[in-house]
Design a protein around this motif. Structure first.
Motif, PDB file in Angstrom:
ATOM      1  N   ALA A  13      -7.392 -15.989 -17.090  1.00  0.00           N
ATOM      2  CA  ALA A  13      -7.381 -16.443 -15.692  1.00  0.00           C
ATOM      3  C   ALA A  13      -6.407 -15.617 -14.858  1.00  0.00           C
ATOM      4  O   ALA A  13      -6.728 -15.219 -13.726  1.00  0.00           O
ATOM      5  N   LEU A  14      -5.229 -15.332 -15.395  1.00  0.00           N
ATOM      6  CA  LEU A  14      -4.253 -14.511 -14.667  1.00  0.00           C
ATOM      7  C   LEU A  14      -4.767 -13.088 -14.465  1.00  0.00           C
ATOM      8  O   LEU A  14      -4.545 -12.488 -13.410  1.00  0.00           O
ATOM      9  N   LEU A  15      -5.433 -12.549 -15.460  1.00  0.00           N
ATOM     10  CA  LEU A  15      -6.024 -11.217 -15.324  1.00  0.00           C
ATOM     11  C   LEU A  15      -7.102 -11.207 -14.252  1.00  0.00           C
ATOM     12  O   LEU A  15      -7.171 -10.275 -13.438  1.00  0.00           O
ATOM     13  N   ALA A  16      -7.928 -12.231 -14.222  1.00  0.00           N
ATOM     14  CA  ALA A  16      -8.976 -12.314 -13.205  1.00  0.00           C
ATOM     15  C   ALA A  16      -8.378 -12.421 -11.808  1.00  0.00           C
ATOM     16  O   ALA A  16      -8.874 -11.799 -10.857  1.00  0.00           O
ATOM     17  N   ILE A  17      -7.296 -13.174 -11.671  1.00  0.00           N
ATOM     18  CA  ILE A  17      -6.618 -13.292 -10.369  1.00  0.00           C
ATOM     19  C   ILE A  17      -6.037 -11.950  -9.949  1.00  0.00           C
ATOM     20  O   ILE A  17      -6.158 -11.540  -8.792  1.00  0.00           O
ATOM     21  N   ALA A  18      -5.410 -11.242 -10.890  1.00  0.00           N
ATOM     22  CA  ALA A  18      -4.823  -9.935 -10.574  1.00  0.00           C
ATOM     23  C   ALA A  18      -5.900  -8.935 -10.157  1.00  0.00           C
ATOM     24  O   ALA A  18      -5.711  -8.169  -9.201  1.00  0.00           O
ATOM     25  N   VAL A  19      -7.028  -8.924 -10.829  1.00  0.00           N
ATOM     26  CA  VAL A  19      -8.122  -8.016 -10.476  1.00  0.00           C
ATOM     27  C   VAL A  19      -8.696  -8.372  -9.111  1.00  0.00           C
ATOM     28  O   VAL A  19      -8.988  -7.491  -8.293  1.00  0.00           O
ATOM     29  N   ALA A  20      -8.826  -9.661  -8.838  1.00  0.00           N
ATOM     30  CA  ALA A  20      -9.341 -10.091  -7.538  1.00  0.00           C
ATOM     31  C   ALA A  20      -8.393  -9.678  -6.417  1.00  0.00           C
ATOM     32  O   ALA A  20      -8.836  -9.203  -5.362  1.00  0.00           O
ATOM     33  N   ILE A  21      -7.089  -9.817  -6.623  1.00  0.00           N
ATOM     34  CA  ILE A  21      -6.115  -9.399  -5.604  1.00  0.00           C
ATOM     35  C   ILE A  21      -6.165  -7.892  -5.401  1.00  0.00           C
ATOM     36  O   ILE A  21      -6.074  -7.400  -4.275  1.00  0.00           O
ATOM     37  N   PHE A  22      -6.321  -7.133  -6.485  1.00  0.00           N
ATOM     38  CA  PHE A  22      -6.413  -5.675  -6.362  1.00  0.00           C
ATOM     39  C   PHE A  22      -7.634  -5.266  -5.546  1.00  0.00           C
ATOM     40  O   PHE A  22      -7.524  -4.441  -4.632  1.00  0.00           O
ATOM     41  N   PHE A  23      -8.799  -5.851  -5.848  1.00  0.00           N
ATOM     42  CA  PHE A  23     -10.003  -5.496  -5.098  1.00  0.00           C
ATOM     43  C   PHE A  23      -9.915  -5.970  -3.653  1.00  0.00           C
ATOM     44  O   PHE A  23     -10.434  -5.316  -2.751  1.00  0.00           O
ATOM     45  N   TRP A  24      -9.249  -7.077  -3.401  1.00  0.00           N
ATOM     46  CA  TRP A  24      -9.027  -7.546  -2.032  1.00  0.00           C
ATOM     47  C   TRP A  24      -8.170  -6.541  -1.256  1.00  0.00           C
ATOM     48  O   TRP A  24      -8.448  -6.240  -0.100  1.00  0.00           O
ATOM     49  N   ALA A  25      -7.145  -5.999  -1.911  1.00  0.00           N
ATOM     50  CA  ALA A  25      -6.289  -5.010  -1.254  1.00  0.00           C
ATOM     51  C   ALA A  25      -7.047  -3.716  -0.984  1.00  0.00           C
ATOM     52  O   ALA A  25      -6.891  -3.103   0.070  1.00  0.00           O
ATOM     53  N   VAL A  26      -7.868  -3.294  -1.923  1.00  0.00           N
ATOM     54  CA  VAL A  26      -8.666  -2.070  -1.730  1.00  0.00           C
ATOM     55  C   VAL A  26      -9.656  -2.274  -0.597  1.00  0.00           C
ATOM     56  O   VAL A  26      -9.822  -1.389   0.263  1.00  0.00           O
ATOM     57  N   LYS A  27     -10.308  -3.413  -0.558  1.00  0.00           N
ATOM     58  CA  LYS A  27     -11.286  -3.684   0.501  1.00  0.00           C
ATOM     59  C   LYS A  27     -10.612  -3.798   1.860  1.00  0.00           C
ATOM     60  O   LYS A  27     -11.173  -3.410   2.878  1.00  0.00           O
ATOM     61  N   GLY A  28      -9.376  -4.278   1.880  1.00  0.00           N
ATOM     62  CA  GLY A  28      -8.637  -4.428   3.129  1.00  0.00           C
ATOM     63  C   GLY A  28      -8.044  -3.131   3.656  1.00  0.00           C
ATOM     64  O   GLY A  28      -7.475  -3.102   4.739  1.00  0.00           O
ATOM     65  N   GLY A  29      -8.142  -2.041   2.887  1.00  0.00           N
ATOM     66  CA  GLY A  29      -7.674  -0.751   3.370  1.00  0.00           C
ATOM     67  C   GLY A  29      -6.227  -0.440   3.046  1.00  0.00           C
ATOM     68  O   GLY A  29      -5.636   0.458   3.649  1.00  0.00           O
ATOM     69  N   GLN A  30      -5.639  -1.121   2.094  1.00  0.00           N
ATOM     70  CA  GLN A  30      -4.245  -0.880   1.747  1.00  0.00           C
ATOM     71  C   GLN A  30      -4.016   0.507   1.167  1.00  0.00           C
ATOM     72  O   GLN A  30      -2.943   1.066   1.322  1.00  0.00           O
ATOM     73  N   PHE A  31      -5.001   1.068   0.511  1.00  0.00           N
ATOM     74  CA  PHE A  31      -4.837   2.338  -0.176  1.00  0.00           C
ATOM     75  C   PHE A  31      -5.620   3.464   0.478  1.00  0.00           C
ATOM     76  O   PHE A  31      -5.868   4.492  -0.159  1.00  0.00           O
ATOM     77  N   ASP A  32      -5.993   3.315   1.741  1.00  0.00           N
ATOM     78  CA  ASP A  32      -6.793   4.333   2.408  1.00  0.00           C
ATOM     79  C   ASP A  32      -6.003   5.613   2.669  1.00  0.00           C
ATOM     80  O   ASP A  32      -6.478   6.703   2.411  1.00  0.00           O
ATOM     81  N   ASP A  33      -4.811   5.477   3.194  1.00  0.00           N
ATOM     82  CA  ASP A  33      -4.035   6.651   3.570  1.00  0.00           C
ATOM     83  C   ASP A  33      -2.647   6.542   2.967  1.00  0.00           C
ATOM     84  O   ASP A  33      -1.787   5.844   3.473  1.00  0.00           O
ATOM     85  N   LEU A  34      -2.419   7.251   1.875  1.00  0.00           N
ATOM     86  CA  LEU A  34      -1.132   7.174   1.191  1.00  0.00           C
ATOM     87  C   LEU A  34      -0.175   8.290   1.608  1.00  0.00           C
ATOM     88  O   LEU A  34       1.017   8.211   1.342  1.00  0.00           O
TER      89      LEU A  34
END
Length: 57
Positions: A13-34
């Motif tokens: 469950a914790l792994l699934a939450i961590a993966v969901a947060i990661f994909f949410w951040a990617v979809k939100g554009g957090q890693f677009d311009d580093l």
């Protein structure tokens, strides 16, 4: 041995939450311009100094 029946689903469950947060951040554009924030900090002071020079003249 009974604790494994609790820890395995909890870890999944914790792994699934961590993966969901990661994909949410990617979809939100957090890693677009580093690169830009790292370069932008080098030029912030120049803009401030130029504004102060224009105000004093």
């Amino acid at each position: 041995m009974d604790i494994i029946y609790v820890l395995v689903p909890l870890s999944i469950a914790l792994l699934a939450i961590a993966v969901a947060i990661f994909f949410w951040a990617v979809k939100g554009g957090q890693f677009d311009d580093l690169d830009s924030p790292a370069h932008k900090i080098l030029f912030d002071d120049d803009e401030y100094l130029n504004e102060r020079r224009e105000d004093s003249t």
